[in-house]
Motif scaffolding. Structure first.
Motif, PDB file in Angstrom:
ATOM      1  N   GLN A  59       0.812  -1.159   0.039  1.00 52.68           N
ATOM      2  CA  GLN A  59      -0.126  -0.006  -0.141  1.00 52.68           C
ATOM      3  C   GLN A  59       0.866   1.147   0.210  1.00 52.68           C
ATOM      4  O   GLN A  59       0.820   2.181  -0.747  1.00 52.68           O
ATOM      5  CB  GLN A  59      -0.910  -0.054   1.246  1.00 52.68           C
ATOM      6  CG  GLN A  59      -1.415  -1.376   1.828  1.00 52.68           C
ATOM      7  CD  GLN A  59      -2.233  -2.108   0.847  1.00 52.68           C
ATOM      8  OE1 GLN A  59      -2.628  -1.717  -0.319  1.00 52.68           O
ATOM      9  NE2 GLN A  59      -2.355  -3.254   1.081  1.00 52.68           N
TER      10      GLN A  59
ATOM     11  N   SER B 144      -0.733   1.358  -9.092  1.00 50.40           N
ATOM     12  CA  SER B 144      -1.239   0.264  -8.126  1.00 50.40           C
ATOM     13  C   SER B 144      -0.828  -1.195  -8.483  1.00 50.40           C
ATOM     14  O   SER B 144      -1.250  -1.958  -7.756  1.00 50.40           O
ATOM     15  CB  SER B 144      -2.714   0.445  -8.331  1.00 50.40           C
ATOM     16  OG  SER B 144      -3.288  -0.075  -9.442  1.00 50.40           O
TER      17      SER B 144
ATOM     18  N   GLU C 273     -15.240   4.535 -10.286  1.00 48.38           N
ATOM     19  CA  GLU C 273     -14.555   4.216  -9.079  1.00 48.38           C
ATOM     20  C   GLU C 273     -13.083   3.741  -9.352  1.00 48.38           C
ATOM     21  O   GLU C 273     -12.266   4.170  -8.704  1.00 48.38           O
ATOM     22  CB  GLU C 273     -15.251   3.201  -8.355  1.00 48.38           C
ATOM     23  CG  GLU C 273     -14.942   3.152  -6.892  1.00 48.38           C
ATOM     24  CD  GLU C 273     -15.712   1.982  -6.235  1.00 48.38           C
ATOM     25  OE1 GLU C 273     -16.750   1.531  -6.779  1.00 48.38           O
ATOM     26  OE2 GLU C 273     -15.396   1.455  -5.145  1.00 48.38           O
TER      27      GLU C 273
ATOM     28  N   LYS D  29     -10.418   6.042  -7.563  1.00 46.44           N
ATOM     29  CA  LYS D  29      -9.605   5.664  -6.381  1.00 46.44           C
ATOM     30  C   LYS D  29      -8.230   5.112  -6.632  1.00 46.44           C
ATOM     31  O   LYS D  29      -7.766   4.240  -5.892  1.00 46.44           O
ATOM     32  CB  LYS D  29     -10.518   4.625  -5.695  1.00 46.44           C
ATOM     33  CG  LYS D  29     -11.896   5.294  -5.170  1.00 46.44           C
ATOM     34  CD  LYS D  29     -12.616   4.222  -4.174  1.00 46.44           C
ATOM     35  CE  LYS D  29     -13.926   4.715  -3.416  1.00 46.44           C
ATOM     36  NZ  LYS D  29     -14.282   3.734  -2.609  1.00 46.44           N
TER      37      LYS D  29
ATOM     38  N   LYS E 191      -7.756   2.479  -8.410  1.00 45.83           N
ATOM     39  CA  LYS E 191      -7.610   1.011  -7.997  1.00 45.83           C
ATOM     40  C   LYS E 191      -6.577   0.170  -8.887  1.00 45.83           C
ATOM     41  O   LYS E 191      -6.158  -0.605  -8.262  1.00 45.83           O
ATOM     42  CB  LYS E 191      -8.828   0.509  -7.789  1.00 45.83           C
ATOM     43  CG  LYS E 191      -9.836   0.658  -6.642  1.00 45.83           C
ATOM     44  CD  LYS E 191     -10.992  -0.205  -6.892  1.00 45.83           C
ATOM     45  CE  LYS E 191     -12.003   0.025  -5.567  1.00 45.83           C
ATOM     46  NZ  LYS E 191     -13.198  -1.107  -5.438  1.00 45.83           N
TER      47      LYS E 191
ATOM     48  N   GLN F 239      -7.830   5.103  -2.768  1.00 50.43           N
ATOM     49  CA  GLN F 239      -7.739   3.766  -2.126  1.00 50.43           C
ATOM     50  C   GLN F 239      -6.419   3.545  -1.590  1.00 50.43           C
ATOM     51  O   GLN F 239      -6.342   2.931  -0.319  1.00 50.43           O
ATOM     52  CB  GLN F 239      -7.925   2.829  -3.300  1.00 50.43           C
ATOM     53  CG  GLN F 239      -8.244   1.340  -2.635  1.00 50.43           C
ATOM     54  CD  GLN F 239      -9.859   1.139  -2.476  1.00 50.43           C
ATOM     55  OE1 GLN F 239     -10.420   2.090  -2.018  1.00 50.43           O
ATOM     56  NE2 GLN F 239     -10.174   0.112  -2.583  1.00 50.43           N
TER      57      GLN F 239
ATOM     58  N   ARG G 121      -5.813   5.607   1.730  1.00 49.11           N
ATOM     59  CA  ARG G 121      -6.687   5.101   2.864  1.00 49.11           C
ATOM     60  C   ARG G 121      -6.275   3.758   3.363  1.00 49.11           C
ATOM     61  O   ARG G 121      -5.948   3.665   4.482  1.00 49.11           O
ATOM     62  CB  ARG G 121      -7.929   4.891   2.277  1.00 49.11           C
ATOM     63  CG  ARG G 121      -8.927   4.108   3.032  1.00 49.11           C
ATOM     64  CD  ARG G 121     -10.401   3.935   2.584  1.00 49.11           C
ATOM     65  NE  ARG G 121     -11.201   5.073   2.962  1.00 49.11           N
ATOM     66  CZ  ARG G 121     -12.296   5.297   2.668  1.00 49.11           C
ATOM     67  NH1 ARG G 121     -12.956   4.449   1.848  1.00 49.11           N
ATOM     68  NH2 ARG G 121     -13.355   6.219   3.165  1.00 49.11           N
ATOM     69  N   ARG G 122      -5.707   2.988   2.418  1.00 45.16           N
ATOM     70  CA  ARG G 122      -5.445   1.585   2.878  1.00 45.16           C
ATOM     71  C   ARG G 122      -4.037   1.797   3.655  1.00 45.16           C
ATOM     72  O   ARG G 122      -4.026   1.132   4.778  1.00 45.16           O
ATOM     73  CB  ARG G 122      -4.950   0.758   1.680  1.00 45.16           C
ATOM     74  CG  ARG G 122      -6.013   0.222   0.855  1.00 45.16           C
ATOM     75  CD  ARG G 122      -5.681  -0.464  -0.230  1.00 45.16           C
ATOM     76  NE  ARG G 122      -6.875  -1.210  -0.920  1.00 45.16           N
ATOM     77  CZ  ARG G 122      -6.769  -1.975  -2.038  1.00 45.16           C
ATOM     78  NH1 ARG G 122      -5.796  -1.608  -2.853  1.00 45.16           N
ATOM     79  NH2 ARG G 122      -8.007  -2.352  -2.437  1.00 45.16           N
TER      80      ARG G 122
ATOM     81  N   ASP H 198     -12.353  -5.801  -2.419  1.00 41.93           N
ATOM     82  CA  ASP H 198     -11.810  -6.349  -3.914  1.00 41.93           C
ATOM     83  C   ASP H 198     -11.453  -7.642  -3.710  1.00 41.93           C
ATOM     84  O   ASP H 198     -10.963  -8.053  -2.625  1.00 41.93           O
ATOM     85  CB  ASP H 198     -10.596  -5.323  -4.160  1.00 41.93           C
ATOM     86  CG  ASP H 198     -10.943  -4.146  -4.534  1.00 41.93           C
ATOM     87  OD1 ASP H 198     -11.929  -3.661  -5.027  1.00 41.93           O
ATOM     88  OD2 ASP H 198      -9.992  -3.169  -4.807  1.00 41.93           O
TER      89      ASP H 198
END
Lengths: 340, 340
Positions: free
Chosen positions: A49, A58, A111, A115, A117, B48, B51-52, B94
């Motif tokens: 993270q 990511s 999203e 975000k 992701k 994300q 936040r993680r 997820d």
DNA sequence: TCTCGTATTCAAAGCGGTTTGGAAGATTGT
DNA sequence: ACAATCTTCCAAACCGCTTTGAATACGAGA
């Protein structure tokens, strides 16, 4: 055990340790060795993270599966995923799969973008009026289409089987064997691949100045009962087909069940050619496969797709990729010359 | 558009904005409304990764798929994944899937733990000498087993079909119909579920003081040819079985093909019961299903498993979960009284 | 009027990495 | 010998969020 601890243990700065582990050149080779050894010894692994936050990447690829797609296509889809998954883990990427309702697809992509992701997404099962590529361009997410978005072939990256050609060749073979009443059990024709297959089927007829019988052409989800029911119905008419061209092994199994039920012999009384995605649980191999087929490994497609997509996000997200996979036409035991 | 920008636009601190969006009580209701409105207007979504990192929770569940598992079991597995995926996206998690070589499974779990890639993992296809639960306990990752780890039933969380009971009931039915020479085509018996199914099969015989014929018991990957080949071979002996109990629809289809090839009629000359995982592309439904079966939706199992696993990581990771799913015994067209 | 909870809000300190912009020491060129 | 250039390493800023600890304002109770 985090970077700070490791740096302390080595009496080095975090900077140097980070650089050593990530292969930057401005660090002494001896130091690097020392760092790597210690890292291994202390079992250090960078927190995913934290790294993601710092790098902005990511290191994962998104797959958004609308229900209509996963509902039925799923064995084929799974095989693709298996292939892609292999490639991802080899290349250090994570695969994140979102199974959502159809109407949530757009929100899901948004999203993913908002975000952060995933670094890129794979687009599955393009359809007639597919708009996903437009959305993804708007959102600026790199993507690769498995299949082709009709009308957007030249503005999107894709990998696809040459469906038209495969089905044209298969039809040609049946025509060469003397068949004229050829039933065509296609997948749902709102899917791009099905449209192309149909085109191939029809072209083969046209090339010889012939035309297929529309009453023998069907489209549906490619289940087993679909194959069986269609075949039963057709075989019981007074002008039954002498051959079947089927879009999926699963339906072909249904067809073959129907043929047996009618007391006919497959490959003799009735010929069958199917498209074979090389599903692992339905091996159609051996010296002489059960079904004559157009074969193209969807698992390979998955692997290749993953590799291409990752390649695409790495240096220059603007390079476009097109890759055509050719299907083999493999003769099995389910075809023979027309008898009647 | 990040938290800082949003806070600035609202002339509030990041703290307050963050709290407002995450539903903390110490923020004025009017302020919260204002924040939410502005967030929507500006299209804000929290990053994300950030936040993680801050929360220490990755909000994702890992599925590690060793090649041997995904190689063959994959349609059933996919169905499970589809179910689990639905639940995950509903609950804001997820799903990350790692497809790896067998020998890399341990390393993959260690990596998940070290890099904090997932908050929990799902364990698929437990086997005879499965050690994964020990590893996961050592690593401190919460997990749920789909199936049961032999010998560790009472120390791990699991969800499983009552395989033994299902297969005992199926066998009972065949015995009631007068069948004695019952062939049993099982899955690979290094898998826990296969061991249990066999136990059910044998128990039904024992309960009546009978014993199954070992020469009619087979085990293998549950492919279509496996069913066909076994059935063909058995039906061509001088003492052929009068019924088949099959571990998977896919193999059952093979069996049914073999029966046709022998010129016999399924449900009349030969009875077949199969376990039906309710795969979407092999619907065995309708008023009277084709196959008599023990049915248990693996998609439901996936959905339920996901819910349970997430429940488990939320408040108290130490609560243990056991959930048994019963299979229905459904009469279809493939069974009937012994003829010969 | 003064003190004390309570309701709101905020500045700043993490989370655990990567990356920027030096700085110190070693090496090279003249 | 001295400036110029590498080589190697570091302190500190930053990624974008959550959370701690404290500050402010307000009404209630003494």
């Amino acid at each position: 055990m985090n970077l700070k601890d490791l740096a302390k243990a080595l009496e080095l700065s975090q900077t140097t340790v980070s650089r050593a582990l990530n292969g930057y050149p401005e660090v002494n080779e001896d130091t690097r060795k020392r760092v790597e050894t210690m890292a291994r010894k202390l079992g250090y692994a960078p927190n995913q993270q934290a790294r993601r936050l710092a790098t902005g990447r990511s290191m994962s690829i998104g797959h958004v599966i609308p229900r209509t797609l996963h509902e039925m296509m799923n064995p084929i889809f799974m095989e693709f995923i298996a292939g892609a998954g292999e490639a991802y883990s080899r290349l250090g990427y994570d695969m994140i799969i979102s199974v959502v309702e159809d109407r949530q697809v757009e929100a899901t992509y948004r999203e993913i973008a908002a975000k952060k992701k995933a670094d890129a997404v794979m687009v599955h099962g393009p359809r007639n009026n597919d708009k996903r590529h437009l959305l993804l361009k708007e959102l600026g997410i790199p993507f690769l289409v498995h299949g082709r978005v009709p009308g957007a072939e030249s503005s999107t990256s894709w990998i696809d089987v040459n469906n038209t050609r495969a089905f044209e060749r298969a039809t040609d073979l049946l025509l060469d064997l003397g068949h004229r009443r050829i039933a065509f059990l296609n997948g749902l024709e709102n899917m791009d691949f099905a449209i192309r297959r149909r085109a191939g089927f029809e072209r083969a007829f046209q090339n010889r100045g012939l035309a297929p019988d529309p009453s023998l052409m069907r489209q549906s989800e490619m289940t087993e009962p679909y194959g069986a029911d269609c075949a039963l119905e057709m075989l019981r008419t007074d002008k039954p087909p002498t051959a079947f061209l089927v879009s999926s092994m699963i339906s072909a199994i249904g067809v073959s069940r129907a043929i047996s039920l009618c007391g006919l012999e497959i490959g003799k009384d009735v010929s069958v050619i199917t498209h074979d995605d090389a599903l692992s649980f339905l091996p159609n191999s051996g010296e002489v496969p059960i079904f004559t087929c157009t074969r193209s490994s969807v698992r390979y497609a998955g692997r290749r797709a993953a590799e291409l997509l990752i390649e695409k996000i790495l240096p220059d997200p603007d390079t476009r990729i097109e890759e055509h996979l050719e299907a083999e036409l493999i003769i099995g035991r389910s075809t023979g010359p027309r008898q009647r």
